[in-house]
Write an enzyme that holds these catalytic residues in place. Structure first.
Site, PDB file in Angstrom:
ATOM      1  N   ARG A 148       3.201 -18.430  -3.378  1.00 58.33           N
ATOM      2  CA  ARG A 148       1.769 -18.157  -3.345  1.00 58.33           C
ATOM      3  C   ARG A 148       1.065 -19.499  -3.169  1.00 58.33           C
ATOM      4  O   ARG A 148       1.572 -20.549  -3.596  1.00 58.33           O
ATOM      5  CB  ARG A 148       1.299 -17.494  -4.633  1.00 58.33           C
ATOM      6  CG  ARG A 148       1.971 -16.159  -4.946  1.00 58.33           C
ATOM      7  CD  ARG A 148       1.464 -15.612  -6.272  1.00 58.33           C
ATOM      8  NE  ARG A 148       2.060 -14.306  -6.592  1.00 58.33           N
ATOM      9  CZ  ARG A 148       3.160 -14.140  -7.329  1.00 58.33           C
ATOM     10  NH1 ARG A 148       3.785 -15.206  -7.824  1.00 58.33           N
ATOM     11  NH2 ARG A 148       3.625 -12.930  -7.571  1.00 58.33           N
ATOM     12  N   LYS A 176       2.808 -16.074 -11.745  1.00 56.29           N
ATOM     13  CA  LYS A 176       1.904 -15.276 -12.564  1.00 56.29           C
ATOM     14  C   LYS A 176       2.498 -15.073 -13.954  1.00 56.29           C
ATOM     15  O   LYS A 176       3.708 -14.953 -14.117  1.00 56.29           O
ATOM     16  CB  LYS A 176       1.659 -13.916 -11.903  1.00 56.29           C
ATOM     17  CG  LYS A 176       0.829 -13.995 -10.620  1.00 56.29           C
ATOM     18  CD  LYS A 176       0.541 -12.610 -10.067  1.00 56.29           C
ATOM     19  CE  LYS A 176      -0.347 -12.679  -8.830  1.00 56.29           C
ATOM     20  NZ  LYS A 176      -0.629 -11.326  -8.280  1.00 56.29           N
ATOM     21  N   HIS A 246      -1.151 -16.698   2.325  1.00 57.38           N
ATOM     22  CA  HIS A 246      -0.384 -15.570   1.801  1.00 57.38           C
ATOM     23  C   HIS A 246       0.368 -14.835   2.910  1.00 57.38           C
ATOM     24  O   HIS A 246       1.357 -14.149   2.637  1.00 57.38           O
ATOM     25  CB  HIS A 246      -1.292 -14.599   1.050  1.00 57.38           C
ATOM     26  CG  HIS A 246      -0.609 -13.901  -0.091  1.00 57.38           C
ATOM     27  ND1 HIS A 246      -0.242 -14.543  -1.252  1.00 57.38           N
ATOM     28  CD2 HIS A 246      -0.197 -12.613  -0.230  1.00 57.38           C
ATOM     29  CE1 HIS A 246       0.344 -13.682  -2.070  1.00 57.38           C
ATOM     30  NE2 HIS A 246       0.407 -12.516  -1.476  1.00 57.38           N
ATOM     31  N   ARG A 249       3.817 -16.056   2.985  1.00 65.39           N
ATOM     32  CA  ARG A 249       4.622 -15.428   1.921  1.00 65.39           C
ATOM     33  C   ARG A 249       5.071 -14.036   2.357  1.00 65.39           C
ATOM     34  O   ARG A 249       6.221 -13.642   2.148  1.00 65.39           O
ATOM     35  CB  ARG A 249       3.797 -15.359   0.641  1.00 65.39           C
ATOM     36  CG  ARG A 249       4.479 -14.620  -0.527  1.00 65.39           C
ATOM     37  CD  ARG A 249       3.618 -14.776  -1.777  1.00 65.39           C
ATOM     38  NE  ARG A 249       3.920 -13.815  -2.820  1.00 65.39           N
ATOM     39  CZ  ARG A 249       4.847 -13.976  -3.762  1.00 65.39           C
ATOM     40  NH1 ARG A 249       5.588 -15.074  -3.766  1.00 65.39           N
ATOM     41  NH2 ARG A 249       5.033 -13.061  -4.691  1.00 65.39           N
ATOM     42  N   HIS A 272       8.435 -11.169  -8.366  1.00 60.54           N
ATOM     43  CA  HIS A 272       7.820  -9.881  -8.701  1.00 60.54           C
ATOM     44  C   HIS A 272       8.450  -9.338  -9.979  1.00 60.54           C
ATOM     45  O   HIS A 272       9.672  -9.243 -10.086  1.00 60.54           O
ATOM     46  CB  HIS A 272       8.036  -8.867  -7.575  1.00 60.54           C
ATOM     47  CG  HIS A 272       7.187  -9.131  -6.373  1.00 60.54           C
ATOM     48  ND1 HIS A 272       7.471  -8.597  -5.127  1.00 60.54           N
ATOM     49  CD2 HIS A 272       6.053  -9.860  -6.212  1.00 60.54           C
ATOM     50  CE1 HIS A 272       6.559  -8.990  -4.268  1.00 60.54           C
ATOM     51  NE2 HIS A 272       5.689  -9.758  -4.901  1.00 60.54           N
ATOM     52  N   TYR A 281       7.676  -4.144   1.407  1.00 60.63           N
ATOM     53  CA  TYR A 281       8.210  -4.822   2.589  1.00 60.63           C
ATOM     54  C   TYR A 281       9.274  -3.995   3.288  1.00 60.63           C
ATOM     55  O   TYR A 281       9.555  -4.215   4.464  1.00 60.63           O
ATOM     56  CB  TYR A 281       8.747  -6.202   2.195  1.00 60.63           C
ATOM     57  CG  TYR A 281       7.653  -7.109   1.709  1.00 60.63           C
ATOM     58  CD1 TYR A 281       6.725  -7.652   2.595  1.00 60.63           C
ATOM     59  CD2 TYR A 281       7.510  -7.394   0.354  1.00 60.63           C
ATOM     60  CE1 TYR A 281       5.700  -8.460   2.148  1.00 60.63           C
ATOM     61  CE2 TYR A 281       6.477  -8.205  -0.101  1.00 60.63           C
ATOM     62  CZ  TYR A 281       5.581  -8.730   0.804  1.00 60.63           C
ATOM     63  OH  TYR A 281       4.555  -9.526   0.356  1.00 60.63           O
TER      64      TYR A 281
END
Length: 314
Positions: A148, A176, A246, A249, A272, A281
């Site tokens: 990111r 995150k 992004h 990514r 994730h 994806y």
């Protein structure tokens, strides 16, 4: 005092903004008008009537799903308060869920377009050439490791671990939720970073630890600066498609999944927490396969033949 005004007084005491209070009142007021036409009061509204109201807002009034979701949140809050104050026996919003719009598939650039970006010639002027050395290192790392943009700008020099033969290079990323993951760095990204580091050492001010820094300030680059530099690089390479950090990514995830088929590995690389986020994806890759199929398969597209026309006319 009417219940709705009592409720708003309670909310006002909690120091909610005027905008929020107006939005809450409008949501309940719109429901009130709907119920009056039905000759009903708040206490006579059940889940079926609430569903009819929500359908009206979506279909007849043509409100966006997100807007109706906000209205439903206000109505849910109002009914929760009514029940707590013994002004209503039941809450029609309990268990009521508004179906969300399907999550849009991320935009993906193909490998050739990324090569056009990353392999573009060095700019003519020395100043722009120096900046491109840094920018190429950033973009190569974004695409190589699926970072990111906030993760990229947060990197320190010590987060990068380069091996002697460049085959075991990796970067420590804080994502995150302050979660840390280790991600491999590709050879081309390593080469670009090694070319950039001598410039970084010359630009550094105030003993800044950031990996990517501003030439003018000598301090950590902002995410906004990375976004702007990518647009400049795309324009210089003659790329019409809108490029943003992004997107690199997204490309990393899609190209990795297409090449490996290992969803779990891609999930780990992206950081994730939920594999359902990574599964989007798989849909992107299937959409691409569908396009290839439609173009390549001789019977993928229906055509009208003379025989078909005869059968239709018969």
């Amino acid at each position: 005092m009417l219940p709705v005004h009592q409720w708003l007084t309670v909310l006002s005491a909690r120091r909610l903004s005027r905008h929020t209070l107006q939005a809450y009142f409008a949501a309940v007021d719109n429901l009130t008008d709907f119920l009056l036409v039905q000759k009903l009061t708040w206490t006579r509204c059940d889940r079926r009537k609430l569903g009819q109201y929500i359908a009206k807002r979506l279909e007849t009034d043509a409100l966006a799903t997100a807007s109706v979701q906000l209205e439903l949140s206000a109505i849910r809050h109002f009914y929760t308060w009514l029940v707590e104050e013994d002004l209503a026996r039941s809450n029609p919003t309990t268990g009521f869920q508004l179906k969300r719009d399907p999550r849009p598939l991320p935009t993906i650039a193909d490998v050739d377009l990324l090569s056009q970006l990353l392999d573009q010639p060095m700019p003519d002027t020395p100043e722009q050439a120096r900046l491109w050395v840094r920018d190429k290192a950033m973009f190569e790392l974004l695409y190589s490791s699926g970072l990111r943009v906030g993760e990229l700008t947060a990197l320190n020099v010590t987060d990068l671990q380069l091996s002697a033969d460049q085959s075991q290079a990796q970067v420590r990323v804080t994502g995150k939720g302050n979660k840390t993951r280790i991600v491999p760095v590709g050879r081309k990204a390593v080469t670009a970073i090694l070319a950039y580091l001598p410039h970084r050492d010359l630009w550094e001010e105030q003993a800044d630890k950031a990996l990517f820094i501003s030439e003018k300030l000598g301090t950590r680059l902002s995410t906004r600066a990375v976004q702007q530099r990518l647009k400049i690089a795309a324009a210089r390479a003659g790329i019409a498609q809108n490029l943003y950090p992004h997107l690199l990514r997204h490309c990393f995830a899609s190209h990795m999944l297409s090449g490996s088929g290992d969803l779990r590995a891609v999930q780990e690389l992206l950081g994730h927490s939920d594999i359902s986020t990574t599964q989007i994806y798989t849909h992107v890759d299937f959409a691409k396969l569908t396009q290839v199929y439609d173009k390549a398969h001789p019977r993928a597209v229906q055509t009208v033949t003379d025989t078909d026309e005869q059968q239709t006319n018969t």
